[in-house]
Each structure stands twice: as structure tokens, then as C-alpha cells.
Design a protein around this motif. Structure first.
Motif, PDB file in Angstrom:
ATOM      1  N   UNK A  84       0.831  -1.203   0.000  1.00 19.73           N
ATOM      2  CA  UNK A  84       0.000   0.000   0.000  1.00 19.73           C
ATOM      3  C   UNK A  84       0.864   1.250   0.000  1.00 19.73           C
ATOM      4  N   UNK A  85       1.975   1.198   0.728  1.00 18.76           N
ATOM      5  CA  UNK A  85       2.870   2.353   0.756  1.00 18.76           C
ATOM      6  C   UNK A  85       3.566   2.548  -0.591  1.00 18.76           C
ATOM      7  N   UNK A  86       3.868   1.473  -1.277  1.00 22.13           N
ATOM      8  CA  UNK A  86       4.494   1.583  -2.599  1.00 22.13           C
ATOM      9  C   UNK A  86       3.541   2.193  -3.612  1.00 22.13           C
ATOM     10  N   UNK A  87       2.282   1.747  -3.588  1.00 20.82           N
ATOM     11  CA  UNK A  87       1.273   2.304  -4.508  1.00 20.82           C
ATOM     12  C   UNK A  87       1.027   3.769  -4.183  1.00 20.82           C
ATOM     13  N   UNK A  88       0.916   4.084  -2.881  1.00 13.67           N
ATOM     14  CA  UNK A  88       0.673   5.477  -2.474  1.00 13.67           C
ATOM     15  C   UNK A  88       1.871   6.343  -2.824  1.00 13.67           C
ATOM     16  N   UNK A  92       1.361   9.855  -4.789  1.00 16.73           N
ATOM     17  CA  UNK A  92       1.320  10.969  -3.839  1.00 16.73           C
ATOM     18  C   UNK A  92       2.357  12.019  -4.183  1.00 16.73           C
ATOM     19  N   UNK A  93       2.091  13.240  -3.728  1.00 16.64           N
ATOM     20  CA  UNK A  93       3.081  14.306  -3.845  1.00 16.64           C
ATOM     21  C   UNK A  93       4.226  13.978  -2.892  1.00 16.64           C
ATOM     22  N   UNK A  94       5.404  14.452  -3.170  1.00 14.94           N
ATOM     23  CA  UNK A  94       6.542  14.174  -2.293  1.00 14.94           C
ATOM     24  C   UNK A  94       6.260  14.637  -0.852  1.00 14.94           C
ATOM     25  N   UNK A  95       6.495  13.747   0.087  1.00 10.77           N
ATOM     26  CA  UNK A  95       6.281  14.079   1.498  1.00 10.77           C
ATOM     27  C   UNK A  95       4.867  13.844   1.993  1.00 10.77           C
ATOM     28  N   UNK A  96       3.968  13.349   1.135  1.00  9.89           N
ATOM     29  CA  UNK A  96       2.570  13.160   1.532  1.00  9.89           C
ATOM     30  C   UNK A  96       2.115  11.713   1.347  1.00  9.89           C
ATOM     31  N   UNK A  97       3.036  10.784   1.503  1.00 13.88           N
ATOM     32  CA  UNK A  97       2.709   9.374   1.291  1.00 13.88           C
ATOM     33  C   UNK A  97       1.752   8.875   2.367  1.00 13.88           C
ATOM     34  N   UNK A  98       1.993   9.245   3.607  1.00 12.39           N
ATOM     35  CA  UNK A  98       1.129   8.791   4.694  1.00 12.39           C
ATOM     36  C   UNK A  98      -0.318   9.223   4.506  1.00 12.39           C
ATOM     37  N   UNK A  99      -0.513  10.463   4.102  1.00 16.27           N
ATOM     38  CA  UNK A  99      -1.869  10.966   3.866  1.00 16.27           C
ATOM     39  C   UNK A  99      -2.542  10.196   2.730  1.00 16.27           C
ATOM     40  N   UNK A 100      -1.754   9.860   1.685  1.00 20.01           N
ATOM     41  CA  UNK A 100      -2.304   9.122   0.551  1.00 20.01           C
ATOM     42  C   UNK A 100      -2.672   7.695   0.976  1.00 20.01           C
ATOM     43  N   UNK A 101      -1.852   7.059   1.818  1.00 17.60           N
ATOM     44  CA  UNK A 101      -2.177   5.722   2.326  1.00 17.60           C
ATOM     45  C   UNK A 101      -3.495   5.768   3.081  1.00 17.60           C
ATOM     46  N   UNK A 102      -3.650   6.759   3.939  1.00 15.38           N
ATOM     47  CA  UNK A 102      -4.897   6.906   4.709  1.00 15.38           C
ATOM     48  C   UNK A 102      -6.086   7.128   3.775  1.00 15.38           C
ATOM     49  N   UNK A 103      -5.911   7.939   2.763  1.00 13.21           N
ATOM     50  CA  UNK A 103      -6.997   8.218   1.816  1.00 13.21           C
ATOM     51  C   UNK A 103      -7.377   6.964   1.014  1.00 13.21           C
ATOM     52  N   UNK A 104      -6.383   6.177   0.600  1.00 16.14           N
ATOM     53  CA  UNK A 104      -6.668   4.932  -0.126  1.00 16.14           C
ATOM     54  C   UNK A 104      -7.396   3.940   0.783  1.00 16.14           C
ATOM     55  N   UNK A 105      -6.975   3.874   2.037  1.00  9.40           N
ATOM     56  CA  UNK A 105      -7.659   2.989   2.988  1.00  9.40           C
ATOM     57  C   UNK A 105      -9.118   3.405   3.178  1.00  9.40           C
ATOM     58  N   UNK A 106      -9.381   4.701   3.245  1.00  8.01           N
ATOM     59  CA  UNK A 106     -10.759   5.173   3.400  1.00  8.01           C
ATOM     60  C   UNK A 106     -11.581   4.902   2.149  1.00  8.01           C
ATOM     61  N   UNK A 107     -11.026   5.157   0.981  1.00 10.45           N
ATOM     62  CA  UNK A 107     -11.756   4.944  -0.272  1.00 10.45           C
ATOM     63  C   UNK A 107     -12.148   3.484  -0.464  1.00 10.45           C
ATOM     64  N   UNK A 108     -11.281   2.571  -0.035  1.00 13.37           N
ATOM     65  CA  UNK A 108     -11.503   1.149  -0.274  1.00 13.37           C
ATOM     66  C   UNK A 108     -11.986   0.392   0.965  1.00 13.37           C
TER      67      UNK A 108
END
Length: 126
Positions: A84-88, A92-108
Motif C-alpha cells: 500500500x505504501x508503494x502504490x501510495x 502521492x506528492x513528495x512528502x505526503x505518502x502517509x496521507x495518501x495511504x490513509x486516503x486509499x484505505x478510506x476509499x476502499x
């Protein structure tokens, strides 16, 4: 031998009490004491009042009937070895991987970061 007899009619002398003293002591000693049944009734009455207030004010906490704007997404199929972190990290924009992981988890609606090969994920398009 000597004997001592005490008559039941013998009472020591008491000083006369005033009416004011009795009123003062009864006013000072009066405290409210609840029995077990009284406590149960008091707690149940409080819970009933709280329930009535929550039901009465619960209508204000409902969601609106208007749909939100749908977020544009793209679907990605998980390959062997993907995380999930690799896909995010790829989207994701540089430095915003954690936020993207959280957003992907919420979407799915993912409860954890574990993925399976062949699983399809919705990823934000932006």
C-alpha cells in the motif's frame, strides 16, 4: 456482707432542654439518605431523562440528503509484491505518502495495509 440495690425508677436528673435547642439540632442533623430502591429509582429517572433529551436532539445530528461531490478515482490492480505504501508513493506528492495511504484505505474501506495480488483498489486521480 453489703448489698446494693438499684431501683428501676431511679433516673439521673436531666437539665431542661429548650425548644430552640431541639429545633437547631434537628435542623443540623437532617440529611437526605436514600435507600437502595431510592437510588435505583433516581438512576433510572436520570437515564430516562437523558434518553428523552438525546432522542429529542438526535434529529439535529442527521446527515443531509444532498450527495457530496464524487471524488475522481482510477482503479489499479495489485500486482505480486505491491504494498500500500508503494502504490501510495507512486501517486502521492513528495512528502505526503502517509496521507495518501490513509486516503486509499478510506476509499476502499481497508482495515489494514495488507493487500492481495489481483485485488482492485480505487486511487485518487489527482
Amino acid at each position: 456482707m453489703s448489698t446494693l440495690s438499684i431501683s428501676p425508677a431511679f433516673r439521673p436528673a436531666r437539665r431542661p432542654t429548650r425548644v430552640v435547642e431541639l429545633a437547631e439540632t434537628s435542623a443540623r442533623r437532617s440529611t437526605v439518605r436514600l435507600t437502595h430502591r431510592g437510588r435505583v429509582v433516581f438512576v433510572l429517572a436520570f437515564l430516562a431523562m437523558a434518553f428523552v433529551v438525546m432522542v429529542g436532539l438526535g434529529g439535529w445530528a442527521t446527515a443531509s440528503h444532498d450527495a457530496g461531490t464524487p471524488q475522481p478515482v482510477r482503479v489499479v490492480e495489485v500486482q505480486e509484491g505491491d504494498t500500500l505504501y508503494g502504490i501510495a508513493g507512486r501517486v502521492a506528492r513528495p512528502g505526503h505518502v502517509r496521507e495518501m495511504v490513509h486516503e486509499i484505505q478510506q476509499l476502499n474501506s481497508l482495515s489494514s495495509a495488507g493487500l492481495q495480488a489481483g485485488q482492485k483498489l480505487a486511487i485518487p486521480a489527482s
